[in-house]
Each structure stands twice: as structure tokens, then as C-alpha cells.
Design a protein around this motif. Structure first.
Motif, mmCIF file in Angstrom:
data_model
loop_
_atom_site.group_PDB
_atom_site.id
_atom_site.type_symbol
_atom_site.label_atom_id
_atom_site.label_comp_id
_atom_site.label_asym_id
_atom_site.label_seq_id
_atom_site.Cartn_x
_atom_site.Cartn_y
_atom_site.Cartn_z
ATOM 1 N N VAL A 116 22.913 -13.430 -10.413
ATOM 2 C CA VAL A 116 23.810 -13.370 -10.938
ATOM 3 C C VAL A 116 24.944 -12.341 -10.876
ATOM 4 O O VAL A 116 24.563 -10.903 -10.531
ATOM 5 N N LYS A 117 25.807 -11.937 -10.001
ATOM 6 C CA LYS A 117 26.999 -10.753 -9.576
ATOM 7 C C LYS A 117 27.824 -10.449 -10.659
ATOM 8 O O LYS A 117 28.004 -11.415 -11.435
ATOM 9 N N ALA A 118 27.747 -9.150 -10.335
ATOM 10 C CA ALA A 118 28.784 -8.806 -11.389
ATOM 11 C C ALA A 118 30.363 -9.205 -11.761
ATOM 12 O O ALA A 118 31.336 -10.126 -10.784
ATOM 13 N N ARG A 119 31.204 -8.774 -13.225
ATOM 14 C CA ARG A 119 32.141 -9.767 -13.561
ATOM 15 C C ARG A 119 33.284 -8.773 -12.086
ATOM 16 O O ARG A 119 34.014 -9.441 -11.757
ATOM 17 N N MET A 120 33.289 -7.355 -12.217
ATOM 18 C CA MET A 120 33.720 -6.827 -11.178
ATOM 19 C C MET A 120 33.775 -7.159 -9.789
ATOM 20 O O MET A 120 35.084 -6.511 -9.203
ATOM 21 N N THR A 121 32.948 -8.476 -9.341
ATOM 22 C CA THR A 121 32.968 -9.059 -7.750
ATOM 23 C C THR A 121 33.343 -10.468 -8.274
ATOM 24 O O THR A 121 33.769 -10.669 -7.208
ATOM 25 N N ASP A 122 33.671 -10.307 -9.484
ATOM 26 C CA ASP A 122 34.401 -11.823 -9.757
ATOM 27 C C ASP A 122 36.219 -12.103 -9.568
ATOM 28 O O ASP A 122 36.548 -12.260 -10.536
ATOM 29 N N PRO A 123 36.729 -12.517 -8.589
ATOM 30 C CA PRO A 123 38.209 -12.508 -8.541
ATOM 31 C C PRO A 123 38.722 -13.261 -9.399
ATOM 32 O O PRO A 123 40.064 -12.753 -10.228
ATOM 33 N N ALA A 124 38.261 -14.402 -9.906
ATOM 34 C CA ALA A 124 38.815 -14.688 -11.315
ATOM 35 C C ALA A 124 38.551 -13.658 -12.062
ATOM 36 O O ALA A 124 40.006 -14.417 -13.875
#
Length: 413
Positions: free
Chosen positions: A203-211
Motif C-alpha cells: 500500500v502506498k502512502a497518501r502523499m504519493t497518490d496524485p489523485a
């Protein structure tokens, strides 16, 4: 301008700003030269830490697992020779002791992208530094026993190492003639990596999701050149997902709790009605850029409440946020899907905190407005992070009567 006070040893008074370029248009006095902004970006790749794997096995210590991390490391474009003492290149002026020199950024990521930094693990923080690794043919291997509670799910890993530079190369911090020394080092390039320590999906952190991010790093760098300029003397970080290690919604503390303004006599005056007890990235970014911080430097408010030092209309959200960004999700919460922020051991609502971190109005009327629209404020002392969604979007979402796109139109107050 009028008196020239603090403008060089000669007190160069100026009628206006038309002559600034006479000295600051070229050579060693240009803003980018004085602040070394351009070189920070250029030198970022001189020291690279590229993590390649993370895994755990059962430890001989009950309740623990043994974590092994591996990373390829290059210095000045080449693999670091065996036997190199990385302590020679340690550089940090961090006065708080929150990080050890050249520390790794480590933490867990939950299924909704929330991060929990290992520096906040109680009773003992989990810490590793570059010098803790074993170097072999340009690869660093780290071995560390960690509690079972942290040895599950996804972890993130990066480095906040700082190094010294001489003549365009990484150099021992003990050398003379340093271009960037221990008091103004250069950060490393260390992309944040995510690894699953069990059979669950990464799972990737929120800070890495452009959306889920409404601010653009590129816009930050339009002004700052590089985000390393902001924290460079303390942490070698360039990206939001490195910043998230400290500036997240789960740390529950602030190093800058008060709000001050510059009094008529030039003194620092504390606003007794406004305090902050978190350092989530949007909180500190809003606070600093809107002059609601605890120092009188760079950007601040004067005794009349006017913003000083910010190079854009303060209502121009698009100076930092993406063009046409939608700040609210369909359920009325933030587009990032952040639904609470930790303060101490309790939780508050994020939309109201976002608003007040920029406006810094926390009088009784403002707080009553927040609470009447579903916000949980510090006085409510909620211990459950699963807070109800505020109804702020009913009036303030884009396109609404008092939508942020209308009340924050790009015009000066």
C-alpha cells in the motif's frame, strides 16, 4: 526601503524596488546564488541512496522480528568503495535531536494510506542511520530487530542524509574550503520505497497518490528551487513523501505551537487565542505561508494584521495548489481522504483545522461555527480517529455559494 536599515553595512536606502537589479541581477548577489538554491537542485544526485528490498524473519528475541534492508549507494556518480567510513560525510545541524545524523525514514502504511513513523514508536523509537549499514560493493545492508507490531503490512523507507560538498563533489565534512558544509549541507536523493513485510499487498502512502494530493511539488519549486532549501540544514529531503515522515496526521505534536505577529515596536507579540498542536504538512504549510507561525522572519503578520513577505496574493490558492484542484471529496471531506488529525493523544477534524491554519481565527464565534457544522475541535477530546465528516463542503465546496473557488479568487484583499 526608507532608511536602508539592515540593508548591508552601508544602510542602502531606496526609493522603491527599481534599483534592486543593479546589485542582485547578476553575479554573487543574485537570489539564487545567495541562497544556493540552484546548486541544491544540481547537487542532489551526488549522493544517492536507492533502497532495493526489505524483509523480516523471526528473531531470537520474543516479540520481535529481524528486519533486513538493502540499498544501493553511490557517491559522485560511482559506487562507494568497501571500507568507506560514512560517518565522515555525516552532516546535520538539527538542534532538536529528533533525528540522528543521516537517519533513515522508516514507518508503517495502513490500508488507507496513513503513515505511522517509527520515530513515534513508544516506548522506544526505531532508528537507523547510514553508518549502521554494512557496505559491500556499493550495497548497504541494514539488520535491525523490530517489534512484531511494526513487522506487518507495508513499510516505507527512505533516507534524510545530508552531505558536505567541495568543488562540486561530495567531500569529508572535515575538509577546508567547503562549498556546502556542516551548517548548510546538501540532501541525498533517496526515492521513498514501499515494501510488504508479510503476504498482504503493498500500500502506498497518501502523499504519493496524485489523485489525493492537491498541491504540486513543481509549484513549490517555482519559488524555492528545491524543497531541500526549506529543511536542508536539518533534513536532506526533497519530496512530499519524505516530508510525511514528520509532517503527518498521526504524530500528534507541534514544534511551533504559538502564533505571533510583529508589534508596532518590532517585538514579537503572541496571539493568546490561537495555538496549534499538530504538524501535518498542510497545517504547517498554511501557517507559515499565511504568516501565522511562531517567528518573525521571512513571512509574518504586522500589527495591523497585514501579511508581509509572501510574494503572491494570499487568496491565490493556485500559487501552491494544482490548477482547478478539487479540495473536497464527494462525501464532503478532504479530497486526500484524510478524516482526522492527531493532537496529543486525541483527534480533531481536518477541514476546520485547514481553514484556521491559514486564517488563524480561533475566537469563540469561529470555533462555534466549526462545531455547529460537525467539526471536532481540540476541546472535544475525541480519542477515536474515525471522526464524522464535517459539513463544511455544503457551503464551501467548489461551486457553492461560499465556495473556496469564489472567496479565494486570485485577488489581493
Amino acid at each position: 526601503f526608507t532608511t536602508g536599515e539592515n540593508h548591508s553595512e552601508f544602510g542602502l536606502a531606496q526609493a522603491d524596488d527599481t534599483q534592486c537589479k543593479s546589485c542582485h541581477g547578476s553575479g554573487s548577489l543574485t537570489p539564487e546564488a545567495v541562497h544556493s538554491v540552484g546548486k541544491r537542485a544540481e547537487y542532489a544526485s551526488l549522493f544517492k541512496v536507492d533502497f532495493t528490498s526489505a524483509a523480516v524473519v523471526t528473531s531470537a528475541i520474543p516479540g520481535m522480528k529481524t528486519l533486513t534492508l538493502k540499498a544501493n549507494v553511490t557517491m559522485n556518480g560511482a559506487a562507494i568503495p568497501n571500507g568507506t567510513d560514512l560517518k565522515v560525510y555525516n552532516a546535520t545541524t538539527n538542534p532538536t535531536g529528533m533525528f540522528v545524523a543521516n537517519g533513515l525514514l522508516l514507518g508503517n502504511v495502513t490500508t488507507d494510506g496513513t503513515v505511522y513513523a517509527w520515530r513515534d514508536v513508544k516506548p522506544t523509537a526505531i532508528a537507523l542511520t547510514l553508518k549502521d549499514g554494512t557496505l559491500s560493493n556499493g550495497e548497504l545492508t541494514f539488520v535491525k530487530d523490530i517489534p512484531d507490531a511494526q513487522a506487518v503490512g507495508t513499510i516505507y523507507v527512505s533516507s534524510e542524509a545530508n552531505v558536505c560538498i567541495k568543488a562540486g563533489k561530495v567531500s569529508s565534512c572535515n575538509a577546508t574550503g567547503l562549498e556546502f558544509g556542516p551548517t548548510n549541507p546538501i540532501g541525498n536523493t533517496a526515492p521513498v520505497k514501499f515494501y510488504s513485510l508479510d503476504t498482504t499487498a503493498v500500500v502506498k502512502a497518501r502523499m504519493t497518490d496524485p489523485a489525493r494530493i492537491t498541491v504540486e511539488e513543481a509549484k513549490c519549486n517555482d519559488c524555492h528551487g528545491t524543497l531541500d532549501y526549506i529543511k536542508g540544514t536539518r533534513h536532506g529531503t526533497y519530496t512530499f513523501d519524505q516530508c510525511m515522515h514528520c509532517h503527518n496526521d498521526t504524530t500528534g505534536a507541534s514544534g511551533h505551537p504559538t502564533v505571533v505577529y510583529k508589534g508596532t515596536d518590532g517585538s514579537k507579540v503572541i496571539n493568546p487565542n490561537v495555538t496549534f498542536k499538530n504538524k501535518d504538512l498542510f497545517t504547517v504549510a498554511h501557517r507559515f505561508h499565511s504568516g501565522n507561525f511562531d517567528v518573525i522572519a521571512g513571512i509574518f503578520r504586522d500589527a495591523n494584521g497585514e501579511l508581509v513577505g509572501y510574494p503572491s496574493p494570499e487568496t491565490a490558492c493556485s500559487a501552491c495548489h494544482k490548477d482547478d484542484a478539487k479540495l473536497f471529496a464527494t462525501d464532503g471531506g478532504l479530497a486526500s481522504e484524510k478524516r482526522s488529525i492527531k493532537v496529543g493523544s486525541n483527534y480533531i477534524s481536518p477541514v476546520a483545522e485547514s481553514c484556521r491554519s491559514c486564517h488563524a481565527h480561533s475566537d469563540a464565534a469561529a470555533v462555534a461555527h466549526f462545531r455547529s457544522n460537525g467539526a471536532v475541535v481540540e476541546a472535544d477530546a475525541m480519542t477515536d480517529p474515525n471522526l464524522p465528516v464535517e459539513s463544511c463542503a455544503t457551503c464551501h465546496a467548489e461551486g457553492k455559494t461560499y465556495g473556496v473557488d469564489k472567496v479565494h479568487a486570485e485577488v489581493a484583499h
